[in-house]
Write a protein that holds these residues in place. Structure first.
Motif, mmCIF file in Angstrom:
data_model
loop_
_atom_site.group_PDB
_atom_site.id
_atom_site.type_symbol
_atom_site.label_atom_id
_atom_site.label_comp_id
_atom_site.label_asym_id
_atom_site.label_seq_id
_atom_site.Cartn_x
_atom_site.Cartn_y
_atom_site.Cartn_z
ATOM 1 N N ALA A 1 0.859 -1.183 0.000
ATOM 2 C CA ALA A 1 0.000 0.000 0.000
ATOM 3 C C ALA A 1 0.898 1.235 0.000
ATOM 4 O O ALA A 1 1.816 1.341 0.827
ATOM 5 N N VAL A 2 0.647 2.149 -0.922
ATOM 6 C CA VAL A 2 1.489 3.338 -1.077
ATOM 7 C C VAL A 2 0.657 4.583 -0.797
ATOM 8 O O VAL A 2 -0.382 4.804 -1.420
ATOM 9 N N THR A 3 1.126 5.417 0.145
ATOM 10 C CA THR A 3 0.460 6.677 0.459
ATOM 11 C C THR A 3 0.995 7.779 -0.453
ATOM 12 O O THR A 3 2.213 7.907 -0.624
ATOM 13 N N PRO A 4 0.133 8.568 -1.086
ATOM 14 C CA PRO A 4 0.582 9.624 -1.992
ATOM 15 C C PRO A 4 1.522 10.630 -1.324
ATOM 16 O O PRO A 4 1.245 11.135 -0.242
ATOM 17 N N LYS A 5 2.631 10.897 -1.995
ATOM 18 C CA LYS A 5 3.583 11.913 -1.563
ATOM 19 C C LYS A 5 4.004 12.691 -2.803
ATOM 20 O O LYS A 5 4.463 12.111 -3.787
ATOM 21 N N ARG A 6 3.844 13.994 -2.732
ATOM 22 C CA ARG A 6 4.096 14.863 -3.887
ATOM 23 C C ARG A 6 5.442 14.580 -4.544
ATOM 24 O O ARG A 6 6.483 14.509 -3.876
ATOM 25 N N GLY A 7 5.423 14.410 -5.873
ATOM 26 C CA GLY A 7 6.650 14.251 -6.642
ATOM 27 C C GLY A 7 7.206 12.841 -6.684
ATOM 28 O O GLY A 7 8.221 12.605 -7.340
ATOM 29 N N THR A 8 6.553 11.894 -5.994
ATOM 30 C CA THR A 8 7.005 10.510 -6.052
ATOM 31 C C THR A 8 6.116 9.738 -7.027
ATOM 32 O O THR A 8 5.067 10.224 -7.460
ATOM 33 N N ALA A 9 6.540 8.525 -7.352
ATOM 34 C CA ALA A 9 5.775 7.722 -8.308
ATOM 35 C C ALA A 9 5.874 6.248 -7.959
ATOM 36 O O ALA A 9 6.841 5.794 -7.334
ATOM 37 N N VAL A 10 4.853 5.500 -8.365
ATOM 38 C CA VAL A 10 4.879 4.043 -8.305
ATOM 39 C C VAL A 10 5.025 3.555 -9.740
ATOM 40 O O VAL A 10 4.307 4.017 -10.643
ATOM 41 N N VAL A 11 5.954 2.639 -9.960
ATOM 42 C CA VAL A 11 6.216 2.119 -11.302
ATOM 43 C C VAL A 11 6.090 0.606 -11.276
ATOM 44 O O VAL A 11 6.648 -0.055 -10.399
ATOM 45 N N TRP A 12 5.345 0.057 -12.234
ATOM 46 C CA TRP A 12 5.250 -1.402 -12.297
ATOM 47 C C TRP A 12 5.080 -1.867 -13.737
ATOM 48 O O TRP A 12 4.583 -1.147 -14.597
ATOM 49 N N CYS A 13 5.501 -3.096 -13.976
ATOM 50 C CA CYS A 13 5.366 -3.734 -15.277
ATOM 51 C C CYS A 13 4.049 -4.509 -15.287
ATOM 52 O O CYS A 13 3.767 -5.268 -14.353
ATOM 53 N N ASN A 14 3.265 -4.332 -16.322
ATOM 54 C CA ASN A 14 1.952 -4.972 -16.397
ATOM 55 C C ASN A 14 1.971 -6.365 -17.016
ATOM 56 O O ASN A 14 0.930 -7.031 -17.056
ATOM 57 N N VAL A 15 3.127 -6.780 -17.509
ATOM 58 C CA VAL A 15 3.193 -8.066 -18.210
ATOM 59 C C VAL A 15 4.218 -8.997 -17.577
ATOM 60 O O VAL A 15 5.154 -8.574 -16.890
ATOM 61 N N GLN A 16 4.025 -10.297 -17.861
ATOM 62 C CA GLN A 16 4.989 -11.308 -17.474
ATOM 63 C C GLN A 16 6.030 -11.448 -18.588
ATOM 64 O O GLN A 16 5.983 -10.747 -19.597
ATOM 65 N N GLU A 17 6.962 -12.370 -18.425
ATOM 66 C CA GLU A 17 8.011 -12.546 -19.432
ATOM 67 C C GLU A 17 7.446 -12.914 -20.792
ATOM 68 O O GLU A 17 8.033 -12.595 -21.829
ATOM 69 N N ASN A 18 6.304 -13.609 -20.812
ATOM 70 C CA ASN A 18 5.680 -13.988 -22.088
ATOM 71 C C ASN A 18 4.801 -12.878 -22.663
ATOM 72 O O ASN A 18 4.074 -13.084 -23.635
ATOM 73 N N LEU A 19 4.848 -11.698 -22.043
ATOM 74 C CA LEU A 19 4.103 -10.505 -22.461
ATOM 75 C C LEU A 19 2.593 -10.616 -22.246
ATOM 76 O O LEU A 19 1.823 -9.778 -22.724
ATOM 77 N N GLU A 20 2.164 -11.639 -21.499
ATOM 78 C CA GLU A 20 0.772 -11.730 -21.106
ATOM 79 C C GLU A 20 0.558 -10.920 -19.824
ATOM 80 O O GLU A 20 1.494 -10.709 -19.053
ATOM 81 N N PRO A 21 -0.667 -10.442 -19.568
ATOM 82 C CA PRO A 21 -0.914 -9.634 -18.363
ATOM 83 C C PRO A 21 -0.482 -10.346 -17.088
ATOM 84 O O PRO A 21 -0.726 -11.540 -16.921
ATOM 85 N N ASP A 22 0.171 -9.609 -16.212
ATOM 86 C CA ASP A 22 0.626 -10.157 -14.936
ATOM 87 C C ASP A 22 -0.469 -9.960 -13.886
ATOM 88 O O ASP A 22 -0.759 -8.825 -13.490
ATOM 89 N N PRO A 23 -1.092 -11.054 -13.408
ATOM 90 C CA PRO A 23 -2.185 -10.913 -12.442
ATOM 91 C C PRO A 23 -1.746 -10.394 -11.081
ATOM 92 O O PRO A 23 -2.586 -9.969 -10.279
ATOM 93 N N MET A 24 -0.451 -10.395 -10.811
ATOM 94 C CA MET A 24 0.036 -9.943 -9.515
ATOM 95 C C MET A 24 -0.045 -8.432 -9.343
ATOM 96 O O MET A 24 0.048 -7.936 -8.220
ATOM 97 N N VAL A 25 -0.205 -7.682 -10.446
ATOM 98 C CA VAL A 25 -0.193 -6.221 -10.322
ATOM 99 C C VAL A 25 -1.599 -5.613 -10.424
ATOM 100 O O VAL A 25 -1.741 -4.424 -10.743
ATOM 101 N N VAL A 26 -2.624 -6.414 -10.137
ATOM 102 C CA VAL A 26 -3.945 -5.795 -9.988
ATOM 103 C C VAL A 26 -3.865 -4.838 -8.805
ATOM 104 O O VAL A 26 -3.165 -5.100 -7.823
#
Length: 211
Positions: free
Chosen positions: A126-151
């Motif tokens: 869980a990430v609390t908003p802080k000005r100027g920061t960002a959350v970055v994540w990859c939406n796909v697995q190695e096979n380029l299919e959607p990664d269900p872990m990043v819902v």
């Protein structure tokens, strides 16, 4: 951040939507925030954000979709979803084009602990908003299919609290064709000059650096 705040201040915020079965946007109780699109490469600052974000994750700047600014006020939220498409009841994701390989979500203002968090239930994060920061994540697995872990979901904010964020989506193909067709920010109807300036001043306080 202040430049983005100026653009949001001048824009008309519309009700957010989700992807429907027909791939068209559908207003849904799953997402109650408001948003505005920023035209792709509409000025030097936006162009720089697009290029730096895409290059940071290994893509050229033209792979960035037009940036989307979002706003959450009292009780507004975005329920559990996946950025690549429709999250089905069985947990699978029906991906829609363009395929959003990476998401960068930038917080444009700071909120108290527990307010407007971005949560990833499968990751216990869980990430609390802080000005100027960002959350970055990859939406796909190695096979380029959607990664269900990043819902993930955007939790609601309380009365008197407002959350502003910037969605940056990096796709697997060029988005350059949208540079000419993405709609510019809609101007609000001009109000009495002094009253309008006071509203602008009050609005921009939300984007000031934390003390």
């Amino acid at each position: 951040v202040l430049h983005l705040g100026e653009l949001i201040c001048d824009a008309k915020l519309d009700r957010s939507f989700t992807d429907g079965d027909s791939k068209a946007g559908v207003v849904s109780s799953e997402r109650t925030s408001t948003y505005t699109w920023l035209a792709k490469q509409q000025d030097a600052v936006i162009r720089n954000i697009e290029e730096r974000a895409a290059e940071a994750v290994g893509y050229p700047g033209d792979h960035c979709e037009p940036l989307q600014c979002v706003s959450y006020t009292q009780g507004q939220y975005f329920n559990l979803h996946h950025d690549m498409g429709t999250l089905e009841e069985d947990g699978s994701v029906d991906a829609v084009p363009p395929r959003r390989i990476v998401t960068l979500f930038v917080y444009l203002n700071s909120l108290p602990d527990g307010e407007g968090c971005t949560t990833f239930p499968e990751l216990g994060l869980a990430v609390t908003p802080k000005r100027g920061t960002a959350v970055v994540w990859c939406n796909v697995q190695e096979n380029l299919e959607p990664d269900p872990m990043v819902v993930h979901k955007a939790c609601a904010v309380s009365k008197g609290v407002r959350k502003f964020g910037l969605n940056i989506w990096v796709a697997d193909t060029t988005m350059q064709g949208l540079a000419m067709v993405a709609p510019p920010s809609k101007k609000k109807k001009v109000d009495h000059a002094e009253r309008l300036e006071q509203r602008r001043t009050d609005f921009m306080r939300q984007f000031q650096p934390d003390q």
